[in-house]
Design an enzyme around this catalytic site. Structure first.
Site, PDB file in Angstrom:
ATOM      1  N   ARG A  72       1.258  -0.976  -0.341  1.00  0.00           N
ATOM      2  CA  ARG A  72      -0.203   0.150  -0.830  1.00  0.00           C
ATOM      3  C   ARG A  72       0.729   0.962   0.152  1.00  0.00           C
ATOM      4  O   ARG A  72       0.154   2.776  -0.576  1.00  0.00           O
ATOM      5  CB  ARG A  72      -0.903  -0.307   1.075  1.00  0.00           C
ATOM      6  CG  ARG A  72      -2.401   0.882   1.502  1.00  0.00           C
ATOM      7  CD  ARG A  72      -3.286   1.095   1.668  1.00  0.00           C
ATOM      8  NE  ARG A  72      -3.319   0.150   3.446  1.00  0.00           N
ATOM      9  CZ  ARG A  72      -2.580   0.804   3.848  1.00  0.00           C
ATOM     10  NH1 ARG A  72      -2.993   1.968   4.491  1.00  0.00           N
ATOM     11  NH2 ARG A  72      -2.615   0.733   5.452  1.00  0.00           N
ATOM     12  N   TYR A 125     -17.081  13.144 -17.011  1.00  0.00           N
ATOM     13  CA  TYR A 125     -17.864  12.056 -16.944  1.00  0.00           C
ATOM     14  C   TYR A 125     -19.033  11.645 -14.950  1.00  0.00           C
ATOM     15  O   TYR A 125     -18.856  12.439 -13.891  1.00  0.00           O
ATOM     16  CB  TYR A 125     -16.878  10.927 -16.479  1.00  0.00           C
ATOM     17  CG  TYR A 125     -16.634   9.475 -15.886  1.00  0.00           C
ATOM     18  CD1 TYR A 125     -18.337   8.750 -16.602  1.00  0.00           C
ATOM     19  CD2 TYR A 125     -16.673   8.774 -14.365  1.00  0.00           C
ATOM     20  CE1 TYR A 125     -18.559   7.567 -15.821  1.00  0.00           C
ATOM     21  CE2 TYR A 125     -16.838   7.491 -14.114  1.00  0.00           C
ATOM     22  CZ  TYR A 125     -17.524   6.726 -14.986  1.00  0.00           C
ATOM     23  OH  TYR A 125     -18.446   5.602 -14.270  1.00  0.00           O
ATOM     24  N   ASP A 197      -8.859  15.536 -16.604  1.00  0.00           N
ATOM     25  CA  ASP A 197      -8.603  14.150 -16.924  1.00  0.00           C
ATOM     26  C   ASP A 197      -8.941  13.442 -18.349  1.00  0.00           C
ATOM     27  O   ASP A 197      -9.131  14.360 -18.987  1.00  0.00           O
ATOM     28  CB  ASP A 197      -9.846  13.863 -16.344  1.00  0.00           C
ATOM     29  CG  ASP A 197     -10.924  12.128 -16.891  1.00  0.00           C
ATOM     30  OD1 ASP A 197      -9.635  11.658 -17.461  1.00  0.00           O
ATOM     31  OD2 ASP A 197     -11.297  11.296 -15.580  1.00  0.00           O
ATOM     32  N   LYS A 222      -9.265   2.387 -19.761  1.00  0.00           N
ATOM     33  CA  LYS A 222      -9.394   2.567 -20.511  1.00  0.00           C
ATOM     34  C   LYS A 222      -8.365   2.613 -21.832  1.00  0.00           C
ATOM     35  O   LYS A 222      -7.529   1.559 -21.917  1.00  0.00           O
ATOM     36  CB  LYS A 222     -10.483   3.906 -21.435  1.00  0.00           C
ATOM     37  CG  LYS A 222     -11.178   4.051 -19.575  1.00  0.00           C
ATOM     38  CD  LYS A 222     -12.218   3.316 -20.191  1.00  0.00           C
ATOM     39  CE  LYS A 222     -13.229   3.140 -18.872  1.00  0.00           C
ATOM     40  NZ  LYS A 222     -13.529   4.068 -17.954  1.00  0.00           N
TER      41      LYS A 222
HETATM   42  N1  LCS Z   1     -12.863   9.687 -15.972  1.00  0.00           N
HETATM   43  C1  LCS Z   1     -13.485   8.992 -17.299  1.00  0.00           C
HETATM   44  C2  LCS Z   1     -13.392  10.211 -18.049  1.00  0.00           C
HETATM   45  C3  LCS Z   1     -14.232   7.877 -17.957  1.00  0.00           C
HETATM   46  O1  LCS Z   1     -14.556   7.652 -18.210  1.00  0.00           O
HETATM   47  C4  LCS Z   1     -14.183   6.915 -16.420  1.00  0.00           C
HETATM   48  C5  LCS Z   1     -14.977   5.972 -16.389  1.00  0.00           C
HETATM   49  C6  LCS Z   1     -13.552   7.242 -15.232  1.00  0.00           C
HETATM   50  C7  LCS Z   1     -12.727   8.597 -15.680  1.00  0.00           C
HETATM   51  C8  LCS Z   1     -13.666   6.230 -13.767  1.00  0.00           C
HETATM   52  O2  LCS Z   1     -13.080   5.282 -14.530  1.00  0.00           O
HETATM   53  P1  LCS Z   1     -12.762   3.714 -13.775  1.00  0.00           P
HETATM   54  O3  LCS Z   1     -12.872   4.403 -12.559  1.00  0.00           O
HETATM   55  O4  LCS Z   1     -13.994   3.417 -13.877  1.00  0.00           O
HETATM   56  O5  LCS Z   1     -11.492   3.094 -13.675  1.00  0.00           O
HETATM   57  N2  LCS Z   1     -15.997   5.693 -17.754  1.00  0.00           N
HETATM   58  C9  LCS Z   1     -17.011   5.178 -17.694  1.00  0.00           C
HETATM   59  C10 LCS Z   1     -17.872   5.552 -19.200  1.00  0.00           C
HETATM   60  O6  LCS Z   1     -17.885   5.934 -20.163  1.00  0.00           O
HETATM   61  N3  LCS Z   1     -17.911   4.062 -19.530  1.00  0.00           N
HETATM   62  O7  LCS Z   1     -18.094   3.158 -17.991  1.00  0.00           O
HETATM   63  C11 LCS Z   1     -17.170   3.829 -16.725  1.00  0.00           C
END
Ligand code: LCS
Length: 409
Positions: A72, A125, A197, A222
């Protein structure tokens, strides 16, 4: 090898940060006495590290640079990934986190440790929006949401207690852009931390730190990992901020990446530049095809001349990405019919995968945002979002064509 400067993104993605920390032998003769080090960074899938003496252990606890103590707090596989991320995003340092939301919450908590006010882009998001709109106010942290496509609106919303300007570009799912350099300049003038972001653009599409941004975030779930196998996130910025995040919010709130997920992400990043090029090529062709289809009301893609910020996209981005959003003339019913008929494109949330994914934001990613806010921010019921994958362009177009064929025009 550490933070060595390379000429291109592909070399960086493959080689940067790959200097494996050499761990000491346990004193017994064994494998560690042999020559030859692994070409591929191994997974140090362990929670804790052992020491020979109490003095060594104490030193590592006081001065973390001298040793690993507990995963951690840090782990060699995480560290290699973090070194690579820092180079790719032109930052001094980076942290890998358990998820994109882990990166967002850790970075915001670090910047807002003593409270304060946030000015944020109004379309974010959904979970980032909910964090700022619902969770943070309960902790006394307020956010003013503005249409940050106009940087003046950011400046007007700044208060004496504003600590953070929070941005996304392109945004999810409307693909709006912000003028990153202009927003960063405003933040600098007012001595405010700027956070962006960069999930949709990746370090191949734009490097916000070179445009003056303080902190860059990613959902590595992603494009960065690209394999659809992990949930992971990243924070990149100045050493001072990253160390504060590492020793504070990351460690104490605990959104730490597992060594296995760090390793899976490390497997993905070397092909990111190649993937990015192909995602962009495919998406330009498909956005052009969709825009000409009679069943489609409108298409939003930063690489189309019809995008209201096309000139900014050309100036600011290197490739326009793989995300396309469109509205069908037949509204929600047509959207459902479309996703039910598609055969190659998979109906799934998430994005940045090698496979083409299609989703209906109003009922999926943004279903937890109220209908009122969806309406205010332009997330309509007939909107469909594509994350264009790496399949052959003609196969994706043929799949879309057969599915759109039966829809009202
Ligand atoms: N930032 C953006 C621009 C995102 O599209 C997402 C998730 C996140 C942060 C969060 O990331 P995670 O914690 O899921 O790794 N976007 C999603 C979407 O458009 N569909 O499912 C998840």
């Amino acid at each position: 090898m550490k933070n060595k400067k390379y000429k291109g993104k592909s070399t960086e993605a493959i080689h940067a940060g790959e200097s494996l920390p050499i761990l000491p032998s346990d004193g017994e003769e064994g494998l560690s006495e042999k020559t030859g080090i692994p070409l591929l960074t191994p997974i140090y899938q362990n929670s804790t590290f052992q020491f020979q003496t109490a003095a060594e252990c104490e030193l590592a606890c006081i001065d973390e640079e001298s040793g690993y103590i507990y995963t951690r707090w840090g782990n060699p596989t995480q560290q290699v990934l973090e070194q690579k991320l820092a180079v790719l995003e032109t930052g001094e340092a980076a942290l890998a986190t358990a998820s994109g939301m882990g990166a967002i919450s850790t970075a915001l908590l670090t910047a807002l440790l003593d409270g304060g006010h946030v000015v944020a882009m109004e379309t974010l998001y959904s979970a980032a929006y909910n964090l700022l709109n619902e969770d943070f106010p309960r902790m006394g942290i307020e956010t003013t949401f503005v249409d940050a496509t106009d940087p003046n609106k950011i400046e007007s919303a700044i208060r004496p207690d504003t600590k953070v300007i929070y941005l996304e570009s392109p945004t999810n799912p409307l693909l709006k852009l912000v003028d990153i350099a202009a927003c960063a300049e405003i933040a600098k003038t007012h001595n405010i931390t700027s956070i962006i972001d960069n999930t949709f653009a990746t370090a191949c599409g734009q490097q916000p730190i070179t445009l003056g941004i303080d902190v860059v975030l990613h959902s590595m779930t992603k494009y960065l990992s690209g394999n659809g196998a992990v949930i992971a996130g990243a924070i990149i910025g100045e050493n001072e901020f990253i160390m504060r995040a590492k020793k504070g919010a990351l460690r104490n709130f605990g959104a730490v990446i597992s060594p296995f997920n760090a390793w899976l992400t490390l497997l993905g990043i070397p092909t990111l530049p190649l993937r990015w090029t192909k995602h962009c090529e495919n998406a330009v062709s498909i956005a052009t095809f969709l825009e000409q289809h009679p069943a489609v009301a409108w298409v939003r893609y930063p690489g189309l001349v019809s995008h209201p910020q096309y000139e900014l996209a050309k100036r600011q981005m290197n490739g326009f990405g793989g995300m396309i959003t469109m509205e069908l003339k037949g509204g929600r019913d047509a959207g459902e019919a479309l996703v039910n008929r598609l055969q190659i494109c998979s109906l799934a949330v998430s994005l940045g995968d090698v496979r083409t994914l299609v989703c209906h934001p109003a009922s999926t990613t943004h279903s937890l945002v109220s209908a009122e806010v969806r309406q205010q921010t332009g997330i309509t019921d007939g909107m469909v979002r594509f994350s264009i994958g790496l399949e052959d362009t003609e196969d994706i177009i043929a799949d879309l064509d057969q599915a759109l064929d039966v829809l009202p025009s």
